[in-house]
Write a protein that holds these residues in place. Structure first.
Motif, mmCIF file in Angstrom:
data_model
loop_
_atom_site.group_PDB
_atom_site.id
_atom_site.type_symbol
_atom_site.label_atom_id
_atom_site.label_comp_id
_atom_site.label_asym_id
_atom_site.label_seq_id
_atom_site.Cartn_x
_atom_site.Cartn_y
_atom_site.Cartn_z
ATOM 1 N N ASN A 291 0.823 -1.214 0.000
ATOM 2 C CA ASN A 291 0.000 0.000 0.000
ATOM 3 C C ASN A 291 0.861 1.270 0.000
ATOM 4 O O ASN A 291 0.509 2.274 -0.615
ATOM 5 N N ILE A 292 2.001 1.209 0.691
ATOM 6 C CA ILE A 292 2.906 2.362 0.715
ATOM 7 C C ILE A 292 3.452 2.619 -0.687
ATOM 8 O O ILE A 292 3.559 3.768 -1.137
ATOM 9 N N VAL A 293 3.783 1.541 -1.389
ATOM 10 C CA VAL A 293 4.316 1.675 -2.747
ATOM 11 C C VAL A 293 3.242 2.205 -3.687
ATOM 12 O O VAL A 293 3.504 3.078 -4.530
ATOM 13 N N LEU A 294 2.022 1.693 -3.540
ATOM 14 C CA LEU A 294 0.922 2.176 -4.374
ATOM 15 C C LEU A 294 0.696 3.675 -4.165
ATOM 16 O O LEU A 294 0.495 4.436 -5.125
ATOM 17 N N ASP A 295 0.730 4.096 -2.904
ATOM 18 C CA ASP A 295 0.539 5.531 -2.606
ATOM 19 C C ASP A 295 1.661 6.377 -3.216
ATOM 20 O O ASP A 295 1.423 7.450 -3.761
ATOM 21 N N GLU A 296 2.898 5.892 -3.097
ATOM 22 C CA GLU A 296 4.033 6.609 -3.677
ATOM 23 C C GLU A 296 3.860 6.758 -5.185
ATOM 24 O O GLU A 296 4.087 7.835 -5.757
ATOM 25 N N ALA A 297 3.425 5.686 -5.842
ATOM 26 C CA ALA A 297 3.276 5.693 -7.290
ATOM 27 C C ALA A 297 2.154 6.624 -7.731
ATOM 28 O O ALA A 297 2.312 7.416 -8.666
ATOM 29 N N ILE A 298 1.006 6.551 -7.063
ATOM 30 C CA ILE A 298 -0.130 7.363 -7.487
ATOM 31 C C ILE A 298 0.133 8.851 -7.244
ATOM 32 O O ILE A 298 -0.231 9.705 -8.045
ATOM 33 N N ASN A 299 0.800 9.164 -6.134
ATOM 34 C CA ASN A 299 1.099 10.575 -5.840
ATOM 35 C C ASN A 299 2.083 11.175 -6.838
ATOM 36 O O ASN A 299 2.014 12.368 -7.145
ATOM 37 N N SER A 300 2.982 10.357 -7.337
ATOM 38 C CA SER A 300 3.975 10.865 -8.292
ATOM 39 C C SER A 300 3.391 11.065 -9.677
ATOM 40 O O SER A 300 3.828 11.945 -10.425
ATOM 41 N N VAL A 301 2.403 10.268 -10.050
ATOM 42 C CA VAL A 301 1.886 10.326 -11.415
ATOM 43 C C VAL A 301 0.618 11.179 -11.544
ATOM 44 O O VAL A 301 0.260 11.593 -12.643
ATOM 45 N N LEU A 302 -0.048 11.457 -10.426
ATOM 46 C CA LEU A 302 -1.301 12.220 -10.484
ATOM 47 C C LEU A 302 -1.149 13.579 -11.192
ATOM 48 O O LEU A 302 -1.975 13.930 -12.047
ATOM 49 N N PRO A 303 -0.140 14.386 -10.840
ATOM 50 C CA PRO A 303 -0.010 15.691 -11.539
ATOM 51 C C PRO A 303 0.115 15.542 -13.048
ATOM 52 O O PRO A 303 -0.430 16.355 -13.799
ATOM 53 N N GLN A 304 0.817 14.510 -13.493
ATOM 54 C CA GLN A 304 0.990 14.289 -14.929
ATOM 55 C C GLN A 304 -0.348 13.951 -15.582
ATOM 56 O O GLN A 304 -0.683 14.496 -16.645
ATOM 57 N N TRP A 305 -1.110 13.069 -14.958
ATOM 58 C CA TRP A 305 -2.415 12.708 -15.508
ATOM 59 C C TRP A 305 -3.351 13.913 -15.542
ATOM 60 O O TRP A 305 -4.073 14.117 -16.515
ATOM 61 N N TYR A 306 -3.324 14.695 -14.482
ATOM 62 C CA TYR A 306 -4.199 15.869 -14.417
ATOM 63 C C TYR A 306 -3.846 16.857 -15.528
ATOM 64 O O TYR A 306 -4.729 17.333 -16.243
ATOM 65 N N SER A 307 -2.567 17.152 -15.697
ATOM 66 C CA SER A 307 -2.139 18.095 -16.738
ATOM 67 C C SER A 307 -2.524 17.593 -18.123
ATOM 68 O O SER A 307 -2.986 18.365 -18.980
ATOM 69 N N GLN A 308 -2.329 16.303 -18.353
ATOM 70 C CA GLN A 308 -2.669 15.730 -19.647
ATOM 71 C C GLN A 308 -4.170 15.830 -19.915
ATOM 72 O O GLN A 308 -4.596 16.187 -21.028
ATOM 73 N N ALA A 309 -4.981 15.553 -18.899
ATOM 74 C CA ALA A 309 -6.434 15.616 -19.062
ATOM 75 C C ALA A 309 -6.894 17.052 -19.302
ATOM 76 O O ALA A 309 -7.793 17.300 -20.111
ATOM 77 N N VAL A 310 -6.292 18.015 -18.621
ATOM 78 C CA VAL A 310 -6.647 19.430 -18.814
ATOM 79 C C VAL A 310 -6.370 19.842 -20.256
ATOM 80 O O VAL A 310 -7.172 20.548 -20.885
ATOM 81 N N GLN A 311 -5.234 19.396 -20.795
ATOM 82 C CA GLN A 311 -4.903 19.722 -22.182
ATOM 83 C C GLN A 311 -5.867 19.041 -23.154
ATOM 84 O O GLN A 311 -6.316 19.647 -24.129
ATOM 85 N N GLU A 312 -6.181 17.774 -22.894
ATOM 86 C CA GLU A 312 -7.084 17.038 -23.775
ATOM 87 C C GLU A 312 -8.462 17.684 -23.828
ATOM 88 O O GLU A 312 -9.082 17.780 -24.889
ATOM 89 N N GLN A 313 -8.959 18.127 -22.677
ATOM 90 C CA GLN A 313 -10.299 18.708 -22.602
ATOM 91 C C GLN A 313 -10.312 20.207 -22.893
ATOM 92 O O GLN A 313 -11.374 20.834 -22.864
ATOM 93 N N GLU A 314 -9.109 20.768 -23.161
ATOM 94 C CA GLU A 314 -8.979 22.199 -23.470
ATOM 95 C C GLU A 314 -9.615 23.060 -22.389
ATOM 96 O O GLU A 314 -10.383 23.995 -22.651
#
Length: 473
Positions: free
Chosen positions: A61-84
């Motif tokens: 669970n600690i590893v999962l949290d580390e992974a999701i926290n590191s990638v969330l900003p990237q996913w959010y930025s990508q989605a913002v660009q996709e949805q304009e």
């Protein structure tokens, strides 16, 4: 990864991001490497600890949290660009679905820039003041030039209007106690200015060097602003001002011209250009005001509240610097605190609305910006703030304000395009062609406009050719 949006209000959306677990796997692998390099396990080198051992030591669970926290900003930025989406606030992110091995779902609620239906700007007509140029306007500029080259002679007589004095000032309250900060030594003063204290001109008129006089007045700043005080002033010297005659000798000394007529012609040209710029500025304000009055723009209340807080802080700082209080300021303005707040909120809402309108025009138009335009704008802002240009530029770079400066230039171009689409007339009924007006107040000829259009077309062709020749990756 796929994303979708759901409007919650005209200024707020819900952004949903769905990610298959296999797309998350690279981030999970990196998290294992990161955590594995931080733990010490006998028999394994740093960074070489197997995932299964990491799970045993720290928990998956600690590893999962580390992974999701590191990638969330990237996913959010990508989605913002996709949805304009054009975010206006930090998102409120919720990890709605996150189970080991299952698809991941994230939702984010955020304020966004509203869509605005602009009016037909070509139907807008505004009226500005006439660019009236009188001999008095030219005389005023030449008089200012004479004052720059004035000479002074110390005289042994009573002070008269226009004389330059050196004075010492002290102020006491009605109990005779000296008022801290209400004193000055060796202060230059010109009789007739009437800008320092009420009654000072009358008090010093007729005084010779070395004479002292006291008079009652009211302070114009500080804690005792508006309170009756006694002021003692001592004149240490009296100098008579001599203005040069406006002749060829003066003209050749004070300017690059040879004759008085050449100087007056140049001054007339500069005053005329200045009047044209005043007309253009008035037109911009009026056209934007008309547009704002015709559109309905929903505003994110969080953005309004943030800007209101910033404006209040600016006012408080300015009043503190001026040595006065909000209560004294409101008294001078004849406003109640409620009226001040209402006026401040109105101006904030109009300012945000104007920004939204211009940003939409920029987004839907084809406005370019080059280094020279940006540099000129930054230099103007530095001059307006009274700061050293180099220090101002350094501040911009250190605090990443250059994109903000670029946005200001683009909004200026957008506003100029709106004004050019509207009809602008002066008070005499003459229609103004502001599209011909240049930044220095000169008016472009048909030949100059044609040459500029040809230059822009050539630059566009060259840019297209460079883009076509550039290697594609």
């Amino acid at each position: 990864m796929k994303s979708s949006t759901e409007p919650l209000s005209p200024t707020r959306v819900k952004l949903t991001i769905e990610v298959p677990f296999d797309e998350f796997q690279p981030s999970l692998d990196q998290a294992y490497k990161t955590i594995g390099s931080q733990v010490t396990v006998p028999g394994f080198r740093k960074g070489k600890v197997p995932a299964a051992v990491v799970d045993q030591r720290v928990g998956r669970n600690i590893v999962l949290d580390e992974a999701i926290n590191s990638v969330l900003p990237q996913w959010y930025s990508q989605a913002v660009q996709e949805q304009e989406i054009q975010p206006l606030s930090q998102p409120e992110i919720d990890l709605t679905k996150f189970s080991d091995g299952e698809p991941i779902e994230i939702t984010a609620e955020l304020d966004v820039r509203p869509e605005i239906v602009l009016p037909d700007v070509s139907a807008i007509t505004v009226e500005v003041a006439d660019a009236e140029i009188a001999d008095a306007d030219v005389d005023e500029q030449i008089e200012a030039l004479r004052e720059r080259f004035a000479t002074f002679t110390e005289v042994q007589r009573g002070a008269q209007e226009g004389d330059s004095l050196t004075i010492d000032l002290t102020a006491t309250d009605k109990d005779g106690q000296a008022i801290e900060g209400a004193e000055a030594q060796g202060m230059p003063y010109t009789v007739g200015q009437g800008e320092v204290l009420d009654g000072l001109d009358e008090a010093v008129t007729g005084l010779e060097a070395g004479a002292t006089v006291s008079f009652a007045t009211q302070l114009v700043g500080g804690e005792l602003k508006g309170k009756d005080v006694d002021v003692t002033v001592t004149v240490t010297d009296v100098k008579e001002r001599h203005l040069p005659e406006v002749d060829e000798e003066f003209v050749q000394t004070a300017s690059e011209f040879d004759t008085v007529e050449e100087l007056r012609t140049d001054v007339l040209d500069r005053v005329t250009r200045g009047k044209r710029m005043e007309q253009a500025n008035e037109a911009r304000d009026l056209v934007l005001e008309e547009i704002i009055g015709q559109v309905e723009v929903p505003l994110p209340e969080s953005l309004v509240a943030e800007e209101l807080g910033s404006r209040r802080e600016q006012v408080t700082q300015q009043l503190a610097f001026a040595g006065t209080s909000m209560e004294a300021y409101l008294e001078d303005e004849g406003q109640t605190a409620e009226e001040f707040e209402a006026d401040l909120e109105r101006r904030v809402r109009e300012s945000i609305t104007a920004q939204f309108v211009l940003d939409q025009v920029v987004a839907s138009g084809d406005f370019g910006i080059d280094d020279a335009e940006l540099s000129q704008h930054i230099m103007r802002r530095a001059q307006q703030s009274g700061q050293d240009p180099n220090a101002y530029i350094q501040h911009l770079m250190e605090h990443n304000h250059v994109p903000e400066m670029m946005s200001e230039v683009m909004r200026g171009k957008a506003l100029a395009s709106l004004v050019e689409s509207a009809t602008v007339k002066d008070a005499s009924g003459n229609e103004l062609e502001l599209s011909r007006l240049r930044a220095d107040g000169t008016v472009a000829t048909d030949e100059e406009l044609a040459a500029e259009a040809e230059s822009r077309a050539k630059a566009a062709v060259e840019a297209a050719e460079q883009s076509a020749d550039a290697p594609h990756q």
